[in-house]
Design an enzyme around this catalytic site. Structure first.
Site, mmCIF file in Angstrom:
data_model
loop_
_atom_site.group_PDB
_atom_site.id
_atom_site.type_symbol
_atom_site.label_atom_id
_atom_site.label_comp_id
_atom_site.label_asym_id
_atom_site.label_seq_id
_atom_site.Cartn_x
_atom_site.Cartn_y
_atom_site.Cartn_z
ATOM 1 N N ASP A 85 -19.299 7.445 53.393
ATOM 2 C CA ASP A 85 -19.061 6.239 52.590
ATOM 3 C C ASP A 85 -19.320 5.005 53.443
ATOM 4 O O ASP A 85 -19.244 5.056 54.667
ATOM 5 C CB ASP A 85 -17.627 6.197 52.046
ATOM 6 C CG ASP A 85 -17.514 5.405 50.755
ATOM 7 O OD1 ASP A 85 -17.450 6.035 49.671
ATOM 8 O OD2 ASP A 85 -17.515 4.140 50.810
ATOM 9 N N ASP A 134 -24.295 3.496 55.319
ATOM 10 C CA ASP A 134 -24.833 2.802 54.153
ATOM 11 C C ASP A 134 -25.987 3.674 53.651
ATOM 12 O O ASP A 134 -27.034 3.758 54.306
ATOM 13 C CB ASP A 134 -25.322 1.412 54.580
ATOM 14 C CG ASP A 134 -26.055 0.678 53.468
ATOM 15 O OD1 ASP A 134 -26.226 1.258 52.378
ATOM 16 O OD2 ASP A 134 -26.464 -0.477 53.701
ATOM 17 N N VAL A 135 -25.786 4.325 52.524
ATOM 18 C CA VAL A 135 -26.791 5.303 52.064
ATOM 19 C C VAL A 135 -28.065 4.654 51.515
ATOM 20 O O VAL A 135 -28.995 5.358 51.153
ATOM 21 C CB VAL A 135 -26.199 6.302 51.031
ATOM 22 C CG1 VAL A 135 -25.106 7.138 51.649
ATOM 23 C CG2 VAL A 135 -25.735 5.597 49.771
ATOM 24 N N ASN A 158 -23.297 11.108 45.084
ATOM 25 C CA ASN A 158 -22.384 10.433 44.169
ATOM 26 C C ASN A 158 -22.334 8.915 44.375
ATOM 27 O O ASN A 158 -22.112 8.178 43.420
ATOM 28 C CB ASN A 158 -20.980 11.037 44.367
ATOM 29 C CG ASN A 158 -19.894 10.173 43.791
ATOM 30 O OD1 ASN A 158 -19.739 10.072 42.573
ATOM 31 N ND2 ASN A 158 -19.143 9.500 44.657
ATOM 32 N N TYR A 177 -28.820 -0.992 35.663
ATOM 33 C CA TYR A 177 -28.046 0.255 35.743
ATOM 34 C C TYR A 177 -28.773 1.364 34.980
ATOM 35 O O TYR A 177 -28.926 2.480 35.473
ATOM 36 C CB TYR A 177 -26.634 0.023 35.192
ATOM 37 C CG TYR A 177 -25.663 1.159 35.490
ATOM 38 C CD1 TYR A 177 -25.304 1.469 36.798
ATOM 39 C CD2 TYR A 177 -25.097 1.909 34.461
ATOM 40 C CE1 TYR A 177 -24.409 2.510 37.078
ATOM 41 C CE2 TYR A 177 -24.205 2.940 34.727
ATOM 42 C CZ TYR A 177 -23.858 3.236 36.038
ATOM 43 O OH TYR A 177 -22.975 4.265 36.311
ATOM 44 N N LYS A 186 -30.266 4.871 36.475
ATOM 45 C CA LYS A 186 -29.689 6.156 36.051
ATOM 46 C C LYS A 186 -30.704 7.013 35.279
ATOM 47 O O LYS A 186 -30.690 8.234 35.392
ATOM 48 C CB LYS A 186 -28.408 5.914 35.242
ATOM 49 C CG LYS A 186 -27.270 5.297 36.076
ATOM 50 C CD LYS A 186 -26.899 6.151 37.283
ATOM 51 C CE LYS A 186 -25.671 5.641 38.028
ATOM 52 N NZ LYS A 186 -25.310 6.493 39.178
HETATM 53 N N1 LIG Z 1 -16.749 5.341 36.594
HETATM 54 C C1 LIG Z 1 -17.597 5.480 35.593
HETATM 55 O O1 LIG Z 1 -17.297 5.137 34.442
HETATM 56 C C2 LIG Z 1 -18.938 6.098 35.830
HETATM 57 C C3 LIG Z 1 -19.657 6.520 34.704
HETATM 58 C C4 LIG Z 1 -20.902 7.095 34.892
HETATM 59 C C5 LIG Z 1 -21.410 7.266 36.170
HETATM 60 N N2 LIG Z 1 -20.688 6.845 37.248
HETATM 61 C C6 LIG Z 1 -21.297 7.034 38.572
HETATM 62 O O2 LIG Z 1 -20.404 7.754 39.394
HETATM 63 C C7 LIG Z 1 -20.696 7.481 40.765
HETATM 64 C C8 LIG Z 1 -19.400 7.184 41.499
HETATM 65 O O3 LIG Z 1 -18.859 5.994 40.965
HETATM 66 P P1 LIG Z 1 -17.305 5.738 40.759
HETATM 67 O O4 LIG Z 1 -17.118 5.414 39.329
HETATM 68 O O5 LIG Z 1 -16.511 6.810 41.384
HETATM 69 O O6 LIG Z 1 -17.184 4.340 41.534
HETATM 70 P P2 LIG Z 1 -16.359 3.926 42.838
HETATM 71 O O7 LIG Z 1 -16.746 2.511 43.107
HETATM 72 O O8 LIG Z 1 -14.936 4.261 42.643
HETATM 73 O O9 LIG Z 1 -16.979 4.865 43.971
HETATM 74 C C9 LIG Z 1 -18.254 4.641 44.527
HETATM 75 C C10 LIG Z 1 -18.204 4.939 46.016
HETATM 76 O O10 LIG Z 1 -19.509 4.682 46.582
HETATM 77 C C11 LIG Z 1 -19.318 3.984 47.811
HETATM 78 N N3 LIG Z 1 -20.507 3.190 48.145
HETATM 79 C C12 LIG Z 1 -20.928 2.055 47.542
HETATM 80 N N4 LIG Z 1 -22.031 1.594 48.165
HETATM 81 C C13 LIG Z 1 -22.314 2.451 49.173
HETATM 82 C C14 LIG Z 1 -23.339 2.520 50.157
HETATM 83 N N5 LIG Z 1 -24.313 1.587 50.219
HETATM 84 N N6 LIG Z 1 -23.328 3.544 51.040
HETATM 85 C C15 LIG Z 1 -22.355 4.488 50.983
HETATM 86 N N7 LIG Z 1 -21.357 4.483 50.077
HETATM 87 C C16 LIG Z 1 -21.343 3.472 49.174
HETATM 88 C C17 LIG Z 1 -18.104 3.091 47.555
HETATM 89 O O11 LIG Z 1 -17.513 2.624 48.761
HETATM 90 C C18 LIG Z 1 -17.218 4.036 46.754
HETATM 91 O O12 LIG Z 1 -16.396 4.808 47.602
HETATM 92 C C19 LIG Z 1 -21.691 6.316 40.753
HETATM 93 O O13 LIG Z 1 -22.988 6.824 40.980
HETATM 94 C C20 LIG Z 1 -21.560 5.764 39.341
HETATM 95 O O14 LIG Z 1 -22.727 5.119 38.903
HETATM 96 C C21 LIG Z 1 -19.468 6.280 37.108
#
Ligand SMILES: NC(=O)c1ccc[n+]([C@@H]2O[C@H](COP(=O)([O-])OP(=O)(O)OC[C@H]3O[C@@H](n4cnc5c(N)ncnc54)[C@H](O)[C@@H]3O)[C@@H](O)[C@H]2O)c1
Length: 286
Positions: free
Chosen positions: A37, A63-64, A90, A156, A160
């Protein structure tokens, strides 16, 4: 994927939200964990709570959006655990904003994390999994926004839809190559996570505090919309079980919100009937 005990999971975005709950559920199943992360402090908290259960866990702050940092994290995982059995792509962000208003740097940021980060890990992990000669599994987290189109967040959707297409197309090539690697793409609807805190994870290379866009009403409205939809989403407590059950059942598409299925069907019908997106249909829905 049927067996989890002692298998190695490499997961990005493990410090919050989906990544955190999937990592914890992997620990409960006896997996070894490599957690990545950009948020080092939160990642440490997650790792500490997991290691209390006796699970082998390593953390890598990376930073991915940067291929070199991804490569380094994968190398460190292989040095520590010898292999990677389950790759979960993720880490991701959500940005609202109309096509012509969102700054180019934000387009680049979202495409880099939501698409290119998945490319970087897979480019490195697929050859590794092939060389291991063990069964490999890759799960890319996309979104229902990769199967449906809606107004207000074209960046977005673009990222996606790309993640879904990337996963589908890679699955074909792995089959044709005779690789023992299964692919999955997760397409959730809104779930209560930290996703509306995307701005907290903006890497330096995508910062420009001088740009008036980030003080504008349009930007503020986008933030509010993101907060509203995420905080009113489904609770996160069932998500990890859904993911592990889908892995066990070898479901390619991991869907968490069946109420969206008719909209997916409507979109497919619209395509084969050559129909244009109609915002009036959306006005009644979201
Ligand atoms: N929450 C929703 O409603 C939802 C719905 C559909 C898809 N998603 C997808 O699920 C995935 C996870 O999202 P989430 O909802 O758990 O959000 P979140 O913000 O809780 O978690 C995302 C994580 O990614 C990390 N991150 C951000 N930028 C980064 C980088 N450059 N390098 C490394 N790590 C990084 C953040 O620190 C965080 O821990 C995402 O791809 C999001 O698009 C979420």
């Amino acid at each position: 994927m049927q067996e989890f005990k002692n298998k190695v999971m490499f997961i990005t975005g493990a410090a919050h939200g989906f990544g955190e709950v999937i990592a914890k559920a992997g620990a409960q199943r006896g997996m070894k964990l490599a957690l990545v992360d950009i948020d080092g402090a939160a990642l440490q908290n997650v790792a500490q709570s997991i290691s209390k259960t006796g699970t082998s866990v390593i953390t890598m702050v990376a930073d991915v959006t940067k291929e070199a940092e991804v490569d380094e994290a994968i190398d460190q995982t292989v040095e520590t655990f010898g292999q990677i059995d389950l790759l979960i792509n993720n880490a991701g962000i959500a940005l609202a904003g109309r096509m012509w208003e969102l700054p180019t740097r934000d387009w680049e940021w979202i495409l880099h994390i939501n698409v290119m980060a998945q490319v970087y890990t897979m480019k490195k992990v697929i050859p590794l999994m092939m060389a291991q000669k063990t069964h490999g599994t890759i799960l890319n987290v996309a979104s229902i926004a990769g199967l449906l189109d809606t107004p207000g967040m074209p960046a977005y959707h673009a990222s996606k839809f790309a993640s879904v297409g990337l996963t589908e197309a890679t699955a074909y090539d792995l089959q044709r190559a005779g690789a023992d690697i299964e692919m999955h793409v997760m397409c959730p609807g809104f779930v209560q996570t930290d996703l509306y805190h995307t701005e907290n994870h903006r890497p330096d290379q995508y910062q420009d505090k001088q740009d008036p866009y980030y003080q504008s009403e349009v930007f503020e409205k986008g933030q509010q919309v993101a907060k509203y939809v995420i905080t009113n989403g489904k609770p996160i407590d069932t998500i990890a079980d859904t993911v592990f059950k889908a892995l066990e059942d070898n479901e390619f598409y991991i869907l968490t919100h069946p109420e969206f299925n008719p909209l997916i069907q409507d979109r497919v019908n619209r395509i084969v009937n050559h129909g244009a997106p109609d915002v009036h249909v959306m006005d009644g829905l979201m």
